[in-house]
Design a protein around this motif. Structure first.
Motif, short mmCIF file in Angstrom:
data_model
loop_
_atom_site.label_atom_id
_atom_site.label_comp_id
_atom_site.label_asym_id
_atom_site.label_seq_id
_atom_site.Cartn_x
_atom_site.Cartn_y
_atom_site.Cartn_z
N ALA A 18 0.83 -1.20 0.00
CA ALA A 18 0.00 0.00 0.00
C ALA A 18 0.86 1.26 0.00
CB ALA A 18 -0.92 -0.01 1.22
N GLN A 21 2.18 2.15 -3.46
CA GLN A 21 1.19 2.79 -4.33
C GLN A 21 0.98 4.25 -3.93
OE1 GLN A 21 -0.03 1.36 -7.08
NE2 GLN A 21 1.27 -0.39 -6.52
N CYS A 22 0.92 4.50 -2.63
CA CYS A 22 0.71 5.88 -2.16
C CYS A 22 1.89 6.78 -2.51
CB CYS A 22 0.47 5.88 -0.65
SG CYS A 22 -1.10 5.14 -0.15
N LEU A 106 -4.64 3.19 7.20
CA LEU A 106 -4.75 1.81 6.75
C LEU A 106 -4.28 0.91 7.88
CD1 LEU A 106 -5.05 -0.58 4.82
CD2 LEU A 106 -2.76 -0.06 3.94
N GLY A 344 -3.10 -5.02 -0.18
CA GLY A 344 -2.43 -3.77 0.15
C GLY A 344 -2.35 -2.84 -1.04
N LYS A 345 -2.09 -3.40 -2.19
CA LYS A 345 -2.06 -2.61 -3.42
C LYS A 345 -3.42 -1.96 -3.67
CE LYS A 345 -0.84 -2.99 -8.34
NZ LYS A 345 -0.37 -3.93 -9.40
N ALA A 347 -5.76 -1.29 -1.39
CA ALA A 347 -6.00 -0.26 -0.38
C ALA A 347 -5.24 1.02 -0.70
CB ALA A 347 -5.60 -0.79 1.00
N GLY A 348 -3.97 0.87 -1.12
CA GLY A 348 -3.18 2.04 -1.47
C GLY A 348 -3.80 2.83 -2.61
#
Length: 414
Positions: A18, A21-22, A106, A344-345, A347-348
């Motif tokens: 995540a 990605q962020c 998160l 996680g990806k 969510a990010g």
């Protein structure tokens, strides 16, 4: 105090994925984890896939951490989060070191073990199977000379093989005796059903072939009824479904265990006690979602046996009904690290989409959601049966709660 775009609690596969990605989309991120190393459950994992390839959790965690650090991600290790305070339009994340103000949180805290109690389990030399995994694969500490695993499930079978690869001598794997806590884990029929889901990983081609038929309950009943007294060997180690550990013996440390024969229903057969000399015991009771922080911040929960226990209600974007709170990884249900990474990806990207709202990110988010499902379908290890059904129940609960919130808002304006 600077307001962050997102605080990620947990530096395992979900949290790190995540964060990547962020950061790739220029959000201000802090990743917090109480452990001195990033990687979470990945750190102890080492197993061979059915394809013959090796899954090395330490290398996987290094790759994620290296990628995150290349994007200047602020990763704070040794930070224990004990409270999330919800304000009107932001959150305050409390740690022992300092507070963090953020628009989004998160929670990727993973799972915890639930070992079944056995008389003598407080002796030095008794540990959870996960503790043995971390000591062996992360800290490179040999847990003992010869041990036994109490609890036959997906987690214990995978870790037992890891211990063997590290040179640890295991006498066998056996069931716990029946009590209020260990009822399901001590019932040979139920254990057989779960064990059939990892038979394809066995080194024996005969066992692999037989696993194709083990999906039928009548086959499982036959296997349990005629299970060999000497157990079935995997990697040279007997796995017993007709023997259980009644007691752990020792004065100042583990010296032996008392093993008994059990019926196909898990009842102890009289006069069958046998003392097995060992110097350590690993207890494997399975995993449950570590979700306390989600409860603290007000997330609603649903119980799902398919997902391993009580999980925060969330949708496929990993959003909870509490706006700004997201969840990913084993807190949402017990699955593999690969699924956690893909969650996680998602969510990010969901957080990025909320903050930037671009069609490009929306497209990436939908692709990532599809990748979670594909990874789940291709998983070589399933911790619980009927995971898709469990996921569907959680999504339905989310939809119902959101609709209820909308109705409540409409009534406020009437």
């Amino acid at each position: 105090m600077q307001q962050l775009d997102v605080v990620i609690i947990g530096a395992g596969p979900a949290g790190l994925a995540a964060a990547i990605q962020c950061r790739e989309n220029d959000l201000d991120v802090v990743v917090l984890d109480e452990f001195p190393k990033a990687g979470g459950r990945l750190l102890g994992q080492l197993h061979q896939e059915p394809s013959g390839e090796w899954w090395n959790g330490i290398e996987e965690s290094k790759a994620l951490q290296t990628k995150a650090e290349s994007l200047n991600t602020d990763i704070r290790l040794g930070y224990s989060v004990y409270h999330i305070e919800k304000l009107e339009e932001q959150f305050v994340v409390h740690t022992k070191q300092q507070k963090f103000v953020t628009k989004n949180v998160l929670i990727a805290t993973g799972a915890a073990e639930s070992p079944a109690p056995i008389p003598g389990w407080t002796l030095p030399g008794v540990m959870s199977i996960g503790a043995a995994q971390v000591m062996t694969n992360v800290h490179r500490v040999k847990v003992g000379e010869k041990g036994i695993v109490v609890g036959v499930n997906v987690l214990s079978a995978a870790i037992a093989r890891e211990l063997q690869l590290a040179g640890v001598d295991l006498h066998s794997m056996a069931l716990p005796t029946r009590n209020v806590v260990s009822e399901d884990q001590a019932h040979p029929r139920l254990v057989m059903e779960r064990l059939s889901r990892i038979a394809h990983l066995a080194p024996s081609k005969f066992i692999q072939f037989g696993s194709r038929f083990a999906k039928w309950k009548w086959v499982q009943d036959l296997v349990v009824q005629y299970y060999p007294k000497s157990g079935i060997k995997m990697w040279g180690m007997p796995i017993y479904l007709n023997k259980a550990i009644k007691q752990i013996n020792g004065t100042d440390k583990v010296e032996s265990v008392t093993m008994v024969d059990v019926t196909m229903h898990g009842d102890i057969i009289g006069n069958s006690e046998e003392e097995i000399p060992v110097d350590f015991v690993c207890i494997a009771g399975g995993l449950y979602p570590l979700a306390e922080l989600a409860g603290v911040v007000g997330c609603p929960f649903i119980y799902s046996e398919e997902l391993g226990g009580h999980v925060p209600v969330h949708n496929e974007k990993m959003e909870t009904p509490v706006a700004g709170i997201y969840v990913a990884g084993n807190i949402t249900g017990i699955e593999s690290s690969k699924v956690a990474r893909e969650q996680g990806k998602v969510a990010g990207l969901a957080i990025v989409n909320k903050e930037k709202n671009s069609s490009e990110i929306t497209g990436k988010l939908q692709t990532a959601i599809s990748e979670v499902k594909a990874t789940r379908d291709a998983a070589s290890i399933q911790f619980h049966p009927h995971i898709p059904e469990g996921r569907a129940k959680v999504s339905a609960a989310y939809d119902d709660l959101v609709k209820a919130q909308e109705v409540e808002k409409e009534l406020e304006y009437v």
